[in-house]
Write a protein that holds these residues in place. Structure first.
Motif, PDB file in Angstrom:
ATOM      1  N   TYR A 234       0.824  -1.213   0.000  1.00 51.31           N
ATOM      2  CA  TYR A 234       0.000   0.000   0.000  1.00 51.31           C
ATOM      3  C   TYR A 234       0.857   1.262   0.000  1.00 51.31           C
ATOM      4  CZ  TYR A 234      -3.313   3.518   1.729  1.00 51.31           C
ATOM      5  OH  TYR A 234      -4.071   4.652   1.899  1.00 51.31           O
ATOM      6  N   HIS A 235       1.909   1.297   0.808  1.00 51.44           N
ATOM      7  CA  HIS A 235       2.783   2.476   0.872  1.00 51.44           C
ATOM      8  C   HIS A 235       3.388   2.776  -0.493  1.00 51.44           C
ATOM      9  CE1 HIS A 235       3.574   1.567   5.413  1.00 51.44           C
ATOM     10  NE2 HIS A 235       2.380   2.058   5.201  1.00 51.44           N
ATOM     11  N   SER A 236       3.905   1.748  -1.129  1.00 53.77           N
ATOM     12  CA  SER A 236       4.602   1.937  -2.401  1.00 53.77           C
ATOM     13  C   SER A 236       3.669   2.486  -3.463  1.00 53.77           C
ATOM     14  CB  SER A 236       5.209   0.606  -2.879  1.00 53.77           C
ATOM     15  OG  SER A 236       6.124   0.103  -1.934  1.00 53.77           O
ATOM     16  N   PHE A 237       2.455   1.935  -3.536  1.00 54.52           N
ATOM     17  CA  PHE A 237       1.551   2.405  -4.576  1.00 54.52           C
ATOM     18  C   PHE A 237       1.006   3.792  -4.267  1.00 54.52           C
ATOM     19  CE2 PHE A 237      -2.478   2.794  -6.827  1.00 54.52           C
ATOM     20  CZ  PHE A 237      -2.018   2.572  -8.122  1.00 54.52           C
ATOM     21  N   LEU A 238       0.790   4.082  -2.993  1.00 53.45           N
ATOM     22  CA  LEU A 238       0.300   5.406  -2.636  1.00 53.45           C
ATOM     23  C   LEU A 238       1.318   6.477  -3.002  1.00 53.45           C
ATOM     24  CD1 LEU A 238      -2.129   6.802  -1.513  1.00 53.45           C
ATOM     25  CD2 LEU A 238      -1.234   6.483   0.802  1.00 53.45           C
ATOM     26  N   VAL A 239       2.590   6.166  -2.872  1.00 51.72           N
ATOM     27  CA  VAL A 239       3.634   7.106  -3.294  1.00 51.72           C
ATOM     28  C   VAL A 239       3.524   7.365  -4.797  1.00 51.72           C
ATOM     29  CG1 VAL A 239       6.123   7.408  -3.604  1.00 51.72           C
ATOM     30  CG2 VAL A 239       5.234   6.574  -1.424  1.00 51.72           C
ATOM     31  N   VAL A 240       3.293   6.304  -5.576  1.00 52.96           N
ATOM     32  CA  VAL A 240       3.111   6.462  -7.025  1.00 52.96           C
ATOM     33  C   VAL A 240       1.929   7.382  -7.311  1.00 52.96           C
ATOM     34  CG1 VAL A 240       2.520   5.271  -9.172  1.00 52.96           C
ATOM     35  CG2 VAL A 240       4.175   4.251  -7.594  1.00 52.96           C
ATOM     36  N   GLN A 241       0.819   7.168  -6.608  1.00 57.74           N
ATOM     37  CA  GLN A 241      -0.353   8.008  -6.812  1.00 57.74           C
ATOM     38  C   GLN A 241      -0.071   9.466  -6.449  1.00 57.74           C
ATOM     39  OE1 GLN A 241      -3.745   5.980  -4.759  1.00 57.74           O
ATOM     40  NE2 GLN A 241      -4.668   6.068  -6.778  1.00 57.74           N
ATOM     41  N   LEU A 242       0.608   9.674  -5.341  1.00 54.24           N
ATOM     42  CA  LEU A 242       0.877  11.041  -4.896  1.00 54.24           C
ATOM     43  C   LEU A 242       1.812  11.775  -5.852  1.00 54.24           C
ATOM     44  CD1 LEU A 242       1.238  10.454  -1.055  1.00 54.24           C
ATOM     45  CD2 LEU A 242      -0.633  11.604  -2.233  1.00 54.24           C
TER      46      LEU A 242
END
Length: 474
Positions: free
Chosen positions: A298-306
């Motif tokens: 979740y952390h890794s993908f949220l960084v991509v989204q941000l």
């Protein structure tokens, strides 16, 4: 000669009070929609990562996710009702008071979600209360966007309405950054790993509530700004001419029903793309590989989204500029065609066999996919706050633009995450792209029937359908 010239005010001679008024309009339209979209995204993120675990127990992960996404869609059912209620008062009482009411409606509902007990505490009443609060969120947002768009557009400069109207649109990426940034901060500091979720983890016990409760503080800020607003020039003129209607809803269906349909489908692909790139993609990316999903942390993908949401923010003002320069119709036809091409790439970018799963997932490929989608999202979304209001006369503009915007939210957004989750599970991510292509085709048809509105004065829209006052020659 000199006397005449001196009597004509010029834009360069604008007083400090005028400049402060313009700045207040920009800040109010931007801050208000930022708050509204923050509230909306906080729920969207929780609907993927929190609510399936705490409010919707199910024998399968997919079943819990679909149940959670169903409550996410409840708000979109409420939004047309909100557009009717707030549109009525916006066209009768004015834009300012209605914007304050819509902000309070959504803000209070969001804060109350932060206090809700879970399924383990009160059983089926938990998801029922969650659905009620979500419905109230939808009511508020149903009236917010149109009011903010009219606030900006009805006070715009000549020839710059596309750019001046885009400020409310910037609230979407900014609200997204705040909401998801908050969740990222919490999950990192509380060491929460979505791939190893346990309901007794502190994040799932109380941490997820903080973004909802924080909404109370930013609603106070939004109210402070909006109480200082003046009514828009266009609405004041409508009052002076005695054209304020008792039943704007009846009038908009009587005189502008074609524009209601056209506006709904003009927004269709924008909404579909929006929620595929912000809500469905999150569920697909962090879902378990055993269910055919990618299993990314979740952390890794949220960084991509941000990171990629910044492309969304950057292209919103570009959309306003290009929409003013080339016209709404030509510009949106080109962007919609590009979205169709993008839809054909979903299988290439997102197929687990190509991109990998879990720790082996190719985040570079996914980032490129997200970047392209967000760039297109900003280009199609930025100009919409000018396009939809330009379709309707001033005395029904709030109601008409709100109904088109929010009915489109049902057709293009409420069902999009649900349909996409089903398609991806059954047929793979390529089918989700084809779904986007189908929505783009419907938008292209609506755009093809649209007349250019960039050079139309807002006060002149629909003058041919306004009733002529008694005693005045036709």
């Amino acid at each position: 000669m000199n006397t005449t010239n001196a009597a004509i005010p010029t834009r360069s001679a604008a007083s400090p009070a005028d400049r402060r008024g313009k700045a207040r309009i920009i800040v109010s339209s931007l801050v208000g929609t930022t708050i509204e979209f923050y509230d909306f995204y906080v729920y969207a993120t929780a609907a993927i990562s929190v609510f399936p675990l705490l409010f919707f127990p199910s024998t399968t992960d997919t079943g819990a996710l679909l149940a959670s996404l169903a409550t996410f869609g409840v708000a979109f059912v409420a939004r047309p009702l909100g557009s009717i209620i707030f549109g009525h008062f916006g066209d009768r009482a004015g834009r300012k008071a209605t914007l304050i009411a819509s902000l309070l409606t959504m803000g209070i509902a969001t804060v109350l979600i932060g206090f809700l007990p879970t399924y383990a505490q009160i059983g089926v009443f938990a998801p029922a209360l969650l659905a009620v609060m979500r419905f109230c969120q939808g009511l508020g947002l149903g009236g917010e966007w149109s009011g903010a768009a009219l606030l900006a557009g009805e006070n715009s400069r000549a020839g710059k309405r596309g750019f001046d109207s885009m400020w409310p649109q910037l609230g979407a990426p900014i609200g997204f950054l705040f909401a998801n940034g908050f969740f990222l901060f919490l999950t990192m500091t509380m060491h929460y790993d979505s791939t190893k979720a346990s309901t007794n983890h502190s994040f799932l016990v109380w941490g997820w509530r903080l973004p909802f409760l924080f909404s109370a503080l930013i609603v106070v800020l939004g109210l402070y700004v909006r109480f200082k607003l003046d009514e828009t020039v266009s609405f004041k003129r409508t009052q002076e001419r005695g054209e304020v209607l008792k039943t704007p809803l009846v009038e908009v269906f009587r005189t502008s029903w074609r524009e209601l349909i056209r506006g709904t489908f003009i927004m269709l692909v924008t909404y579909t793309l929006f929620y595929l790139m912000t809500t469905w993609i999150l569920s697909y990316a962090i879902g378990k590989p055993s269910s055919g999903l990618l299993g990314i942390n979740y952390h890794s993908f949220l960084v991509v989204q941000l990171i990629t949401i910044c492309a969304f923010a950057i292209t919103i003002p570009i959309s306003g500029i290009l929409g003013d320069r080339f016209g709404r119709k030509k510009f949106l036809l080109g962007v919609t065609a590009a979205i169709m091409v993008f839809g054909l790439t979903f299988g290439f970018f997102l197929d687990p066999a190509r991109v990998g799963t879990g720790d082996n997932a190719d985040l570079g490929r996914i980032t490129v996919f997200m970047l392209i989608g967000m760039l297109l999202m900003g280009l199609t979304f930025g100009i919409q706050s000018a396009v939809l209001p330009e379709l309707f006369p001033t005395n029904v503009r709030y109601t008409g633009s709100a109904i088109s915007y929010n009915v489109s939210s049902i057709l293009g957004a409420a069902v999009a995450p649900f349909i996409a989750a089903y398609l991806a599970h059954r047929f793979g991510p390529g089918s989700v792209g084809l779904y986007l292509v189908a929505m783009a085709v419907l938008t292209l048809i609506a755009l093809a029937t649209m007349r250019e509105t960039s050079h139309v004065e807002l006060d002149d829209v629909g003058v041919n359908v306004r009733p002529v006052p008694a005693g005045v020659p036709a």
